[in-house]
Design a protein around this motif. Sequence first.
Motif, PDB file in Angstrom:
ATOM      1  N   SER A  54      -6.239  73.078  17.070  1.00 42.58           N
ATOM      2  CA  SER A  54      -5.693  71.902  17.747  1.00 42.58           C
ATOM      3  C   SER A  54      -6.219  71.783  19.169  1.00 42.58           C
ATOM      4  O   SER A  54      -6.669  70.718  19.603  1.00 42.58           O
ATOM      5  N   ASP A  55      -6.169  72.891  19.909  1.00 47.54           N
ATOM      6  CA  ASP A  55      -6.595  72.870  21.306  1.00 47.54           C
ATOM      7  C   ASP A  55      -8.094  72.649  21.453  1.00 47.54           C
ATOM      8  O   ASP A  55      -8.548  71.877  22.302  1.00 47.54           O
ATOM      9  N   LEU A  73       3.060  84.802  18.539  1.00 42.20           N
ATOM     10  CA  LEU A  73       1.960  84.078  17.901  1.00 42.20           C
ATOM     11  C   LEU A  73       2.482  82.797  17.242  1.00 42.20           C
ATOM     12  O   LEU A  73       1.851  81.733  17.333  1.00 42.20           O
ATOM     13  N   MET A  74       3.625  82.885  16.577  1.00 46.22           N
ATOM     14  CA  MET A  74       4.225  81.699  15.956  1.00 46.22           C
ATOM     15  C   MET A  74       4.663  80.694  17.016  1.00 46.22           C
ATOM     16  O   MET A  74       4.442  79.479  16.875  1.00 46.22           O
ATOM     17  N   LEU A  75       5.292  81.181  18.081  1.00 46.32           N
ATOM     18  CA  LEU A  75       5.704  80.291  19.162  1.00 46.32           C
ATOM     19  C   LEU A  75       4.506  79.548  19.740  1.00 46.32           C
ATOM     20  O   LEU A  75       4.563  78.324  19.957  1.00 46.32           O
ATOM     21  N   GLY A  76       3.409  80.265  19.984  1.00 47.24           N
ATOM     22  CA  GLY A  76       2.216  79.622  20.527  1.00 47.24           C
ATOM     23  C   GLY A  76       1.635  78.579  19.596  1.00 47.24           C
ATOM     24  O   GLY A  76       1.163  77.528  20.037  1.00 47.24           O
ATOM     25  N   ALA A  77       1.665  78.845  18.286  1.00 44.46           N
ATOM     26  CA  ALA A  77       1.135  77.882  17.316  1.00 44.46           C
ATOM     27  C   ALA A  77       1.949  76.594  17.312  1.00 44.46           C
ATOM     28  O   ALA A  77       1.394  75.487  17.256  1.00 44.46           O
ATOM     29  N   VAL A  78       3.274  76.719  17.367  1.00 43.59           N
ATOM     30  CA  VAL A  78       4.134  75.528  17.383  1.00 43.59           C
ATOM     31  C   VAL A  78       3.889  74.705  18.643  1.00 43.59           C
ATOM     32  O   VAL A  78       3.704  73.478  18.584  1.00 43.59           O
ATOM     33  N   LEU A  79       3.875  75.368  19.778  1.00 48.33           N
ATOM     34  CA  LEU A  79       3.719  74.654  21.045  1.00 48.33           C
ATOM     35  C   LEU A  79       2.342  74.007  21.179  1.00 48.33           C
ATOM     36  O   LEU A  79       2.222  72.887  21.687  1.00 48.33           O
ATOM     37  N   SER A  80       1.291  74.697  20.742  1.00 50.13           N
ATOM     38  CA  SER A  80      -0.067  74.160  20.874  1.00 50.13           C
ATOM     39  C   SER A  80      -0.242  72.858  20.107  1.00 50.13           C
ATOM     40  O   SER A  80      -0.887  71.921  20.589  1.00 50.13           O
ATOM     41  N   ALA A  81       0.307  72.805  18.894  1.00 52.27           N
ATOM     42  CA  ALA A  81       0.194  71.581  18.097  1.00 52.27           C
ATOM     43  C   ALA A  81       1.063  70.468  18.673  1.00 52.27           C
ATOM     44  O   ALA A  81       0.626  69.314  18.781  1.00 52.27           O
ATOM     45  N   ALA A  82       2.282  70.819  19.070  1.00 53.48           N
ATOM     46  CA  ALA A  82       3.224  69.796  19.530  1.00 53.48           C
ATOM     47  C   ALA A  82       2.764  69.124  20.821  1.00 53.48           C
ATOM     48  O   ALA A  82       2.942  67.911  21.000  1.00 53.48           O
ATOM     49  N   THR A  83       2.180  69.886  21.727  1.00 51.34           N
ATOM     50  CA  THR A  83       1.812  69.304  23.016  1.00 51.34           C
ATOM     51  C   THR A  83       0.640  68.325  22.921  1.00 51.34           C
ATOM     52  O   THR A  83       0.456  67.496  23.817  1.00 51.34           O
ATOM     53  N   ASN A  84      -0.146  68.387  21.841  1.00 51.56           N
ATOM     54  CA  ASN A  84      -1.209  67.388  21.681  1.00 51.56           C
ATOM     55  C   ASN A  84      -0.639  65.986  21.500  1.00 51.56           C
ATOM     56  O   ASN A  84      -1.278  64.985  21.847  1.00 51.56           O
ATOM     57  N   LEU A  85       0.573  65.907  20.943  1.00 52.38           N
ATOM     58  CA  LEU A  85       1.218  64.604  20.794  1.00 52.38           C
ATOM     59  C   LEU A  85       1.522  63.979  22.155  1.00 52.38           C
ATOM     60  O   LEU A  85       1.561  62.750  22.291  1.00 52.38           O
ATOM     61  N   LEU A  86       1.713  64.820  23.167  1.00 51.13           N
ATOM     62  CA  LEU A  86       1.962  64.295  24.509  1.00 51.13           C
ATOM     63  C   LEU A  86       0.744  63.568  25.059  1.00 51.13           C
ATOM     64  O   LEU A  86       0.870  62.605  25.818  1.00 51.13           O
ATOM     65  N   PHE A  87      -0.455  64.024  24.689  1.00 48.81           N
ATOM     66  CA  PHE A  87      -1.661  63.324  25.129  1.00 48.81           C
ATOM     67  C   PHE A  87      -1.757  61.944  24.480  1.00 48.81           C
ATOM     68  O   PHE A  87      -2.258  60.992  25.090  1.00 48.81           O
ATOM     69  N   ALA A  88      -1.308  61.836  23.233  1.00 46.52           N
ATOM     70  CA  ALA A  88      -1.275  60.520  22.588  1.00 46.52           C
ATOM     71  C   ALA A  88      -0.350  59.582  23.354  1.00 46.52           C
ATOM     72  O   ALA A  88      -0.655  58.397  23.554  1.00 46.52           O
ATOM     73  N   TRP A  89       0.781  60.105  23.792  1.00 46.16           N
ATOM     74  CA  TRP A  89       1.711  59.316  24.616  1.00 46.16           C
ATOM     75  C   TRP A  89       1.075  58.964  25.957  1.00 46.16           C
ATOM     76  O   TRP A  89       1.203  57.836  26.439  1.00 46.16           O
ATOM     77  N   LEU A  90       0.365  59.917  26.563  1.00 40.62           N
ATOM     78  CA  LEU A  90      -0.275  59.676  27.860  1.00 40.62           C
ATOM     79  C   LEU A  90      -1.300  58.540  27.773  1.00 40.62           C
ATOM     80  O   LEU A  90      -1.453  57.760  28.722  1.00 40.62           O
ATOM     81  N   GLY A  91      -1.969  58.435  26.621  1.00 43.43           N
ATOM     82  CA  GLY A  91      -2.961  57.375  26.459  1.00 43.43           C
ATOM     83  C   GLY A  91      -2.372  55.985  26.522  1.00 43.43           C
ATOM     84  O   GLY A  91      -3.094  55.012  26.795  1.00 43.43           O
ATOM     85  N   SER A  92      -1.066  55.871  26.300  1.00 45.59           N
ATOM     86  CA  SER A  92      -0.411  54.562  26.360  1.00 45.59           C
ATOM     87  C   SER A  92       0.136  54.245  27.749  1.00 45.59           C
ATOM     88  O   SER A  92       0.666  53.162  27.971  1.00 45.59           O
ATOM     89  N   ARG A  93      -0.005  55.175  28.706  1.00 44.66           N
ATOM     90  CA  ARG A  93       0.593  55.015  30.022  1.00 44.66           C
ATOM     91  C   ARG A  93      -0.354  54.427  31.059  1.00 44.66           C
ATOM     92  O   ARG A  93       0.085  54.071  32.154  1.00 44.66           O
TER      93      ARG A  93
END
Length: 467
Positions: A294-295, A348-368
Amino acid sequence: MSETIPDQPSDSRKPPPHSGVNLSANAPAPSPADRPGWAQTLRVYLEAPTLRMLLLGFSAGLPLLLVFGTLSFWLREAGVDRTTIGFLSWVGLAYGFKWVWAPLVDRLPIPILTRLLGRRRSWLLLSQTVIMASLVGMALTDPKQSLMPVVWCALAVAFASATQDIALDAFRIESADTPRQAALAAAYQTGYRIAMIWAGAGVLWIAARAEVPNAGAYQHGAWQTAYLAMAASMLVGMLTVLFSPEPAARVLAPARNAAEWLRTALVDPFADFLRRYGKQAALILGLIAVYRISDVVMGIMANPFYVDMGYTKDEVAAVTKIYGVIMTLVGAFLGGVLAMRFGVMRVLMLGAVLSAATNLLFAWLGSRGHDVQALIFVVSADNLSSGIASAAFIAYLSSLTNINYSATQYALFSSMMLLLPKFLAGYSGVYVDAYGYSNFFTATAFLGVPVLLLVWLASRMKSPPRP
């Protein structure tokens, strides 16, 4: 093909008394009674091997942005199209194939240098010298006038940087016992991210200050000054290598012929891993191949995104290259501490969840639109998550290696980590041109979903003891 490493104290790799933590691949999380105290846990960050890894991490982190992230900003400002920038990210495949020459770095002495410095330090110094020379070559070439010389120099930086990584990973693994690998990984990540501040914000800040007023939006002279400063910054790693002791290493038996050397250098490291993990090896390699997908795929288009959204060099430098990297440092430190306290697989599991989820924030940023406050929020969350994931992942990879083949096996693991993501990232510019930034960032988030299943399956495996 043999070399002799000076003898070290026989207990140099034994864990200290009451170390208490086992970071092997699938060790159970430490029980409360076995966990070291917070003071004992934090004291490891002041030990000499940890501090050396901080400086060597700086040397490792410096080249990466200069041929990927910062270079993409430079190329976009010079008028290079997004599709070309995406395909040029394939320069990074050098990192994905470093396992091919890792056996040479693991076993082949360099004339004169190895005798003077030892096996690990000689390869470190040679690769750092090539990186410095190639960065000078990039600085002296204008991509607006001729793109290919920049590409060739970037390739040289990538290959030399990958070689430095091979030697440095082995240096790190051989410099401390297993319980301290998470701390060394965190220190490495800290130095790495500090270098990324310098190679990201530093380059943009120097280039912005070197611009001549009213001389146009793109000025090659400004970028030339910035890249020459980056080349000089490689001296940090070179001096650290010269003043560091060679880590304890076993004497390599001389090979009787070329076939035996090829077997011990190329075949045995891979056969050892397959023999120790058996059917589980496929699951482990699959997890390694996709954990950071994802990253990595998203990151190629980050800087073109900032340029196209109208953010200035100073804004990108301050928010994404300084403040954001500081958040990554916090995440790396937190990830290392959490891994020592609660076990690598949980983090490792925590990092995997956070890494994928935070990419959605960039999608939101693109609308700002051009929103600096929103940029700060998104970059903070993304980099904190990246730091946690990176520290845990490095500790996980380190736990899989056999100390006898540390350079080759770790190179295989870290190469697989980048091979598929870097290949997919080459098409990122094509995807953005066709569907836009928001759809692209959303798609990269969903790439991380299979990773969660693989981490869960890997956490249930029974791992053999580490040699």
